[in-house]
Design an enzyme around this catalytic site. Structure first.
Site, short mmCIF file in Angstrom:
data_model
loop_
_atom_site.label_atom_id
_atom_site.label_comp_id
_atom_site.label_asym_id
_atom_site.label_seq_id
_atom_site.Cartn_x
_atom_site.Cartn_y
_atom_site.Cartn_z
CE LYS A 190 -3.96 -1.84 2.57
NZ LYS A 190 -3.89 -2.66 3.79
CE1 TYR A 254 -10.48 -12.76 13.45
CE2 TYR A 254 -12.62 -11.79 13.89
CZ TYR A 254 -11.83 -12.90 13.71
OH TYR A 254 -12.38 -14.15 13.74
N PRO A 256 -8.69 -10.27 8.73
CG PRO A 256 -7.01 -11.88 8.99
CD PRO A 256 -8.36 -11.46 9.52
CE1 TYR A 258 -4.03 -12.14 0.21
CE2 TYR A 258 -3.85 -10.00 1.29
CZ TYR A 258 -4.06 -10.75 0.16
OH TYR A 258 -4.31 -10.13 -1.03
CG HIS A 260 1.35 -16.36 7.32
ND1 HIS A 260 1.92 -17.60 7.13
CD2 HIS A 260 2.29 -15.60 7.93
CE1 HIS A 260 3.17 -17.57 7.61
NE2 HIS A 260 3.41 -16.36 8.09
CG PHE A 261 0.26 -13.14 13.55
CD1 PHE A 261 -1.01 -12.71 13.92
CD2 PHE A 261 1.36 -12.54 14.12
CE1 PHE A 261 -1.17 -11.70 14.86
CE2 PHE A 261 1.21 -11.53 15.06
CZ PHE A 261 -0.05 -11.10 15.42
CG HIS A 262 -0.33 -9.91 8.12
ND1 HIS A 262 -1.16 -10.98 7.83
CD2 HIS A 262 -1.07 -8.80 7.89
CE1 HIS A 262 -2.33 -10.52 7.45
NE2 HIS A 262 -2.32 -9.19 7.48
CG HIS A 264 -1.69 -3.85 9.02
ND1 HIS A 264 -2.05 -3.63 7.72
CD2 HIS A 264 -2.24 -5.06 9.34
CE1 HIS A 264 -2.78 -4.63 7.28
NE2 HIS A 264 -2.92 -5.51 8.24
P1 M7G Z 1 -4.61 -7.80 5.73
O1 M7G Z 1 -5.06 -7.20 6.99
O2 M7G Z 1 -4.60 -9.30 5.64
O3 M7G Z 1 -5.44 -7.31 4.49
O4 M7G Z 1 -3.15 -7.25 5.48
P2 M7G Z 1 -5.86 -5.91 3.91
O5 M7G Z 1 -5.25 -4.83 4.73
O6 M7G Z 1 -5.31 -5.95 2.49
O7 M7G Z 1 -7.34 -5.95 3.94
C1 M7G Z 1 -2.31 -7.69 4.46
C2 M7G Z 1 -1.32 -6.59 4.18
O8 M7G Z 1 -0.32 -7.07 3.30
C3 M7G Z 1 -2.00 -5.42 3.46
O9 M7G Z 1 -1.65 -4.21 4.08
C4 M7G Z 1 -1.49 -5.54 2.03
O10 M7G Z 1 -1.38 -4.29 1.38
C5 M7G Z 1 -0.16 -6.20 2.20
N1 M7G Z 1 0.23 -7.00 1.03
C6 M7G Z 1 -0.58 -7.81 0.32
N2 M7G Z 1 0.15 -8.43 -0.67
C7 M7G Z 1 -0.41 -9.35 -1.64
C8 M7G Z 1 1.44 -7.96 -0.59
C9 M7G Z 1 2.63 -8.24 -1.32
O11 M7G Z 1 2.68 -9.05 -2.25
N3 M7G Z 1 3.75 -7.58 -0.90
C10 M7G Z 1 3.74 -6.68 0.15
N4 M7G Z 1 4.87 -6.05 0.43
N5 M7G Z 1 2.62 -6.42 0.85
C11 M7G Z 1 1.48 -7.06 0.50
#
Ligand code: M7G
Length: 344
Positions: A190, A254, A256, A258, A260-262, A264
């Site tokens: 983003k 929540y 998300p 994706y 898999h734990f990540h 922001h």
């Molecule tokens: P999320 O809360 O699962 O989804 O966060 P959402 O915020 O998109 O609704 C996933 C985060 O990973 C988001 O901030 C995406 O912009 C970021 N992201 C997604 N993809 C597919 C990629 C990627 O390929 N590369 C990077 N660097 N970030 C990604």
């Protein structure tokens, strides 16, 4: 220039959404017969320039405000006055653009896009819903299982294990014998990577046993504290201390997109694109850690979580719509009358 080649073959079909406040437009089209989503975002102004000055063998960053060629008023190339009145003047302008220092727009492409992607980007109505542990088990968990497919999380695995975006990784905490502890931080898709005002990073855990907030239990607390403090320690340094540890908004989504734990990591100044940091979507990591002190041994699995869900989300039709109607009735909220739109 793969992106440019792909975009040149884009055949427009329709506008999915457009937002004058965030200055983002999302388009649906096709490339080589497969669905494609293009998102265009007008960029913010650049007004700070980081110039390095050699001092006693060190590179000291010096900030210049609105002085560089491409910043603020300096960048005006053409102007047209619209009108003026008393002490008020307004007009439009064309600014000098530069691919590196002052680009016009950020462009994202998803191709081939799945129906899940298309629905996510499309304008939709939102609802506040209450997800009880029982609803999680009956409706959400089966969905999460499906969304954990290799394909959907391929980009995550590419980053963790196949060197994708590796030159962009800003921090990696990883030891072979400590997979469950490891994580890395890199610029989020983003972010334009230029403007610190909108700094947006994502931290991705190596472990894959935590699919979302729901899987967090008290035993994860020490690890979360470690990750949070590591982020606050190293990220300011990665950006020449132009951002401070207490200027980072660190949160989890929540639901998300994706599973898999990540985490922001966003400049506290940036209000995010769309609903990304609003209540009912973003939960501060600090609050998550604190709550783990009070939730029983099953952690978030035992809690009711209230959040905002769009009608296009698969979960809406898979059971959330019914759950909301049921909850409204049980809460004694009167049914709405048929919409009345005759104000005469
Ligand atoms: P999320 O809360 O699962 O989804 O966060 P959402 O915020 O998109 O609704 C996933 C985060 O990973 C988001 O901030 C995406 O912009 C970021 N992201 C997604 N993809 C597919 C990629 C990627 O390929 N590369 C990077 N660097 N970030 C990604």
């Amino acid at each position: 220039l793969r992106l440019q080649q792909l975009l040149s073959r884009f055949k427009f079909r329709r506008v999915l959404d457009s937002n004058p406040q965030t200055k983002v437009i999302s388009l649906l089209g096709r490339i080589d017969g497969k669905d494609a989503i293009v998102t265009m975002e007008k960029m913010h102004f650049s007004y700070e320039t980081n110039v390095f000055k050699k001092e006693e063998g060190r590179n000291t960053p010096v900030l210049h405000n609105c002085e560089a060629e491409f910043s603020c008023l300096k960048s005006i190339e053409e102007m047209r006055e619209i009108a003026s009145n008393d002490i008020y003047y307004w007009g439009t302008s064309v600014l000098k653009q530069d691919l590196a220092a002052n680009p016009t727009a950020k462009i994202n492409l998803i191709w081939p896009a799945t129906p899940v992607h298309i629905r996510k980007f499309e304008a939709q109505s939102f609802h506040v819903i209450r997800e009880t542990p029982a609803i999680y088990r009956a409706v959400v968990e089966p969905y999460v299982q499906e969304m954990c497919s290799e394909n959907r999380l391929k980009w995550v695995h590419n980053i963790l294990y196949n060197g994708a975006e590796s030159e962009r990784v800003v921090y990696k905490d990883f030891a072979e014998q400590e997979v469950p502890e490891g994580f890395l931080v890199l610029p989020d898709m983003k972010w334009d990577g230029v403007n610190l005002d909108s700094l947006y990073l994502v931290a991705i855990a190596f472990r894959s046993d935590i699919r979302s907030l729901r899987d967090l239990r008290p035993e994860h607390k020490p690890w979360l504290v470690k990750v949070l403090n590591k982020i606050r320690t190293v990220i300011p340094g990665c950006y020449n201390y132009a951002i401070r540890p207490d200027e980072l908004r660190i949160f989890v989504h929540y639901q998300p997109s994706y599973y898999h734990f990540h985490i922001h990591i966003v400049n506290v100044k940036h209000s995010g694109l769309g609903d990304g940091i609003s209540a009912g979507k973003a939960i501060l990591l600090e609050d998550i850690i604190e709550q783990l002190n009070f939730l029983g041994s099953e952690g978030f699995m035992g809690r009711t979580i209230t959040y905002v869900l769009g009608e296009n989300h698969d979960l809406w039709k898979r059971g959330m719509e019914a759950a909301v109607l049921d909850q409204l009735e049980k809460d004694g909220i009167p049914k709405l009358p048929k919409a009345v739109n005759d104000f005469s």
